[in-house]
Write an enzyme that holds these catalytic residues in place. Structure first.
Site, PDB file in Angstrom:
ATOM      1  NE  ARG A   1      34.428  39.627  36.597  1.00 48.52           N
ATOM      2  CZ  ARG A   1      35.757  39.659  36.417  1.00 48.52           C
ATOM      3  NH1 ARG A   1      36.535  40.182  37.343  1.00 48.52           N
ATOM      4  NH2 ARG A   1      36.309  39.146  35.352  1.00 48.52           N
TER       5      ARG A   1
ATOM      6  CB  CYS B   1      36.331  45.909  34.370  1.00 48.58           C
ATOM      7  SG  CYS B   1      36.713  45.595  32.679  1.00 48.58           S
TER       8      CYS B   1
ATOM      9  NE  ARG C   1      42.348  36.890  31.958  1.00 48.47           N
ATOM     10  CZ  ARG C   1      41.483  37.501  32.749  1.00 48.47           C
ATOM     11  NH1 ARG C   1      41.745  38.674  33.245  1.00 48.47           N
ATOM     12  NH2 ARG C   1      40.347  36.938  33.039  1.00 48.47           N
TER      13      ARG C   1
ATOM     14  CD  GLU D   1      36.857  43.128  37.982  1.00 47.26           C
ATOM     15  OE1 GLU D   1      37.722  43.827  37.416  1.00 47.26           O
ATOM     16  OE2 GLU D   1      35.729  42.936  37.506  1.00 47.26           O
TER      17      GLU D   1
ATOM     18  CD  GLN E   1      40.995  42.147  39.232  1.00 48.72           C
ATOM     19  OE1 GLN E   1      41.496  42.754  40.168  1.00 48.72           O
ATOM     20  NE2 GLN E   1      40.145  41.133  39.388  1.00 48.72           N
TER      21      GLN E   1
END
Ligand code: 8X3
Length: 826
Positions: free
Chosen positions: A673, A463, A184, A465, A188
């Site tokens: 995280r 998710c 990716r 963040e 995000q």
């Protein structure tokens, strides 16, 4: 099995019995959805092909300009579709469910990947023979030797590479320290949609044109950095405007041919709207929604963003348009909901396609979750809920679809109605909304340098963040670290069962020679630190290389700091930005429980020897069931037991200490995280049996949740363990994802709603970051495994998203089944 069922379970049962489904409304979006659900995802090659063709023509030019030209080339050539009955238009692939290609990431592997994609167990995609030929002959050959993943693999030092990839087979993961930047191109993200709604791309373009005039023709910086940035902004604005205009033209043509008077009128309105937006400022709710949709769809063409560009605070930036339309009698709440649902179903047709095995297995269930944020506070700190908040919640209860994800911000002033409607929506059982705690997030954002206004206005993204559009500037995808591997390296002196005699970690000594738990802990912390160290080395190289491979002229146009500094968002450092990066602790409870069992049973109670433990795990507990039972009954995380929670807190602290010290060298807040996607499943597949009684190669624990079935003292104890394992005085942490499974009976009726609201308040008061629920009977999941065709519409909560249960791997299904179903909310 409890007798009570969630509304979702009742719907499914009615479907099975062919009964009218009372609690689902029917509208055009549900009609479109039925067809979409029946389609198997197809690969659409146009994005990959047009980017390749454009890149072939622009070699040697500044990257941001090449990207903008590729977008323009796409807009000129891509197929345009308007779906039957749709009110929101603009898709980036063929009708039905489709995935698109980003060959700049891993296109050199495309020719191989398409051989297995159609028959892949998890998330398969079909491809036509003609398209496969184009990939093999026209796309892959151009990218070989040029992709990001190839460069990254070359750049990693040998020791880091050893923990990352399987020998020479780059892009095949070892699932120890897993980089995610190869599959990716961005984390995000949330755009500043307001600038599009207020100025339109014509406004953005005009500003760039003016600034272009002001450049100093003698200045090397102006000519080599600022000029390409501004030109890219202009070309990208033209591209998206052209793309929308081509939709307007098609809508006009379809309207002219249409016999049905109502649809004819709808198509005429669509044509008018596409002529207007996103070129010019939006004037109505419908225009605003269509403008936002064009923007996010074009973002998908631009790049592959982890979990997809989020929708941001829809109940805030759309509210002025809603209010005006309502006041002027232009729209009703029902029409607003229908427009939203037309957008949701269009969202579900785009499916995030991963070529690599790791990418696919981290995102099971065709996962993407472009979070819609609701609630929270205004920029001034007052409660922000409004009529749109409640329409969005209602839509999530009534429209049976997993896209988009819904994130409800909770703060100390969240009104009673909001909390009750949130609880009612959770009770529906499809996993929405997830909850994000303002009173944990806002102070953290302040500690990173945000102003109060920026922190109050954060959007949920991915998710769990939180992004501050126009202030956040870090997009480098992060490492997922398998900490259960660190534990195994302690048991086998640097080796892992899966990888045989190879020393993959540090040689911390023979497990049988450790004389105290402190020695075991010390060895574990060394292994833990070593894995983090390699994750940071990966990240260093990722940060260094990304700007040479990726550009985002659209994303940068929608970011104030990028516009001000003439810098692409993928460049390592944007002046004035706050860089929020992450690294992931995967298998938290698996590790904590294992260490707790070792401490208790071997060193304190001496009920087990080190040799016996090693023999038992080495044999995957075959012939050692008594030992396994002993281990399963040792103190475990999720039960409000300080014995275990203190170990958890120490591991959290040590990880944060590392990042506190070395994050700065990367110029980033590299926060700890606990957000797994579905990585805990493939990570579990490389880990042998563990001292918490977990069998070999089964999933690890997920996020900050308890080990499967280990939380026996009710859900409040899970919250308390989570609270006690945190280090609130350290600011180097981000989201901790927490899954709780409740039986529908314990939240039944008004009394149940009240209990759930109280539980949410307790979670809020403990300042935990994230919370989400599955409200269903485990028995329903078992039935769905046996008769998948009957349960194809059953949604379950996974990580920060929900997915169809029957589209998940058997391993993940078993994992969700194995989680404790709490019978009481206490
Ligand atoms: C996790 C998504 O992009 O931050 O929600 O890794 S990302």
């Amino acid at each position: 099995m409890s007798q009570s069922r969630s509304p979702q379970e009742i719907r499914i049962q009615n479907e099975i019995n062919h009964k009218k489904i009372a609690n689902v409304h029917e509208n055009r979006a549900t009609e479109i959805l039925k067809k979409v659900r029946e389609s198997k995802p197809q690969i659409d090659i146009e994005r990959g092909l047009y980017f390749t063709k454009s890149f072939q023509k622009t070699e040697g030019q500044p990257l941001i300009l090449r990207w903008a030209k590729a977008l323009k080339y796409y807009a000129e050539n891509a197929s345009i579709y308007i779906d039957e009955n749709q009110l929101i238009v603009g898709r980036s692939g063929k009708p039905g469910r489709y995935g698109i290609l980003y060959p700049e990431l891993d296109g050199d592997t495309l020719d191989e990947a398409i051989k297995t994609l159609p028959s892949r167990d998890v998330s398969p995609f079909d491809i036509t023979p003609e398209d496969a030929k184009i990939i093999t002959e026209q796309i892959t050959p151009y990218w070989k030797g040029k992709t990001f993943h190839e460069d990254l693999a070359k750049a990693l030092p040998r020791e880091t590479k050893k923990l990352t990839y399987n020998g020479d087979k780059e892009l095949t993961s070892r699932y120890i320290v897993n980089e995610t930047a190869s599959f990716r191109s961005s984390l995000q993200w949330v755009h500043d949609y307001e600038i599009v709604l207020e100025k339109g791309f014509e406004g953005i373009k005009e500003e760039a044109l003016e600034r272009l005039q002001q450049l100093d023709s003698d200045s090397p910086v102006d000519q080599t950095e600022k000029r390409p940035f501004l030109e890219a902004q202009i070309i990208t604005s033209d591209a998206i405007i052209l793309w929308a205009e081509r939709h307007a033209k098609l809508a006009k043509e379809l309207s002219a041919k249409q016999r049905d008077a109502d649809r004819k009128k709808e198509l005429k309105i669509i044509a008018e709207i596409c002529e207007r937006v996103p070129r010019y400022p939006a004037r109505t709710f419908y225009e605003a929604l269509q403008s936002q949709w064009f923007t996010q769809m074009f973002s998908r063409i631009e790049q592959k963003t982890g979990t997809i560009i989020s929708n941001g605070r829809m109940d805030q930036y759309l509210y002025p348009f809603y209010q005006k339309d309502i006041k002027e009698g232009r729209i009703t709440d029902e029409q607003v909901q229908e427009l939203f649902e037309c957008m949701w179903v269009a969202m579900s047709e785009f499916v995030d396609l991963y070529l690599s095995e790791a990418g696919g297995s981290f995102n099971e269930g065709y996962a993407h979750w472009e979070a819609v944020t609701i609630g929270g506070t205004t920029k001034k700190g007052y409660d922000a809920t409004n009529e749109l908040t409640y329409i969005l919640l209602k839509s999530k209860r009534e429209f049976p679809l997993n896209y988009p994800d819904l994130a409800a911000r909770i703060h100390m002033g969240s009104p009673k109605r909001y909390l009750y409607e949130v609880a009612e929506t959770i009770k529906d059982g499809t996993g929405f909304p997830k909850l994000i705690n303002d009173d944990e997030v806002v102070p953290i954002l302040l500690s990173k340098g945000a102003s109060l206004k920026e922190a109050y206005d954060y959007s949920v993204s991915g998710c769990a963040e939180c992004r501050m559009p126009n202030r956040d500037t870090y997009t480098s995808p992060n490492a997922y670290i398998n900490f259960a591997a660190a534990l195994e390296m302690v048991l086998y002196n640097g080796k892992m069962k899966k990888y045989g005699d190879e020393i993959v970690g540090l040689e911390t000594g023979n497990f049988e020679d450790f004389e105290s738990f402190d020695e075991v802990l010390e060895a574990y912390l060394k292994q833990q630190k070593n894995l983090i160290r390699h994750a940071f080395i990966q990240q260093h190289e990722i940060i260094r290389l990304r700007g040479e491979h990726f550009a985002t002229p659209l994303g940068s146009s929608l970011h104030k700091l990028c516009r001000e500094s003439y810098k692409d968002l993928h460049q390592p450092s944007i002046p004035g930005g706050i860089d929020l990066g992450y690294f992931e602790f995967i298998g938290y409870a698996t590790v904590v429980d294992s260490l707790s069992a070792i401490k208790k049973l071997i060193f304190e109670e001496k009920r087990l020897t080190k040799k016996e433990l090693l023999e038992a795990v080495n044999n995957d507990f075959k012939g050692y069931e008594a030992i396994r039972q002993l281990l399963l009954h040792a103190p475990s995380y999720g039960n409000d037991d300080s014995y275990t929670d203190e170990i958890g807190q120490l591991l959290d602290l040590e990880a944060q200490k590392f990042t506190h010290k070395y994050g700065k060298e990367l110029g980033v807040h590299m926060d700890l995280r606990l957000v797994p996607f579905t990585s805990h499943v493939p990570f579990g597949k490389v880990i042998g049996a563990t001292p918490n009684g977990r069998f070999s190669y089964t999933p690890l624990s997920d996020g900050s949740s308890a080990s499967q079935g280990a939380d026996l003292n009710g859900p409040t104890a899970v919250l308390l363990s989570n609270y006690k394992t945190k280090n609130f005085d350290y600011e180097d942490h981000a989201a901790r994802l927490l899954n709780i499974k409740l039986s529908p009976s314990c939240v039944e009726g008004e009394n149940g709603t009240e209990k759930l609201v109280q539980f949410i308040k307790a979670w809020h008061d403990l300042r935990l970051w994230h919370l989400q629920f599955n409200v269903l009977n485990t028995e329903t999941l078992r039935q769905a495994q046996k008769q998948p065709q009957l349960y194809k519409n059953l949604l379950v909560r996974i990580a920060g998203y929900s997915a169809y249960f029957t589209e998940l791997s058997k391993d993940l299904q078993d994992d969700i089944i194995a989680r404790t179903e709490h019978e009481e909310v206490s």
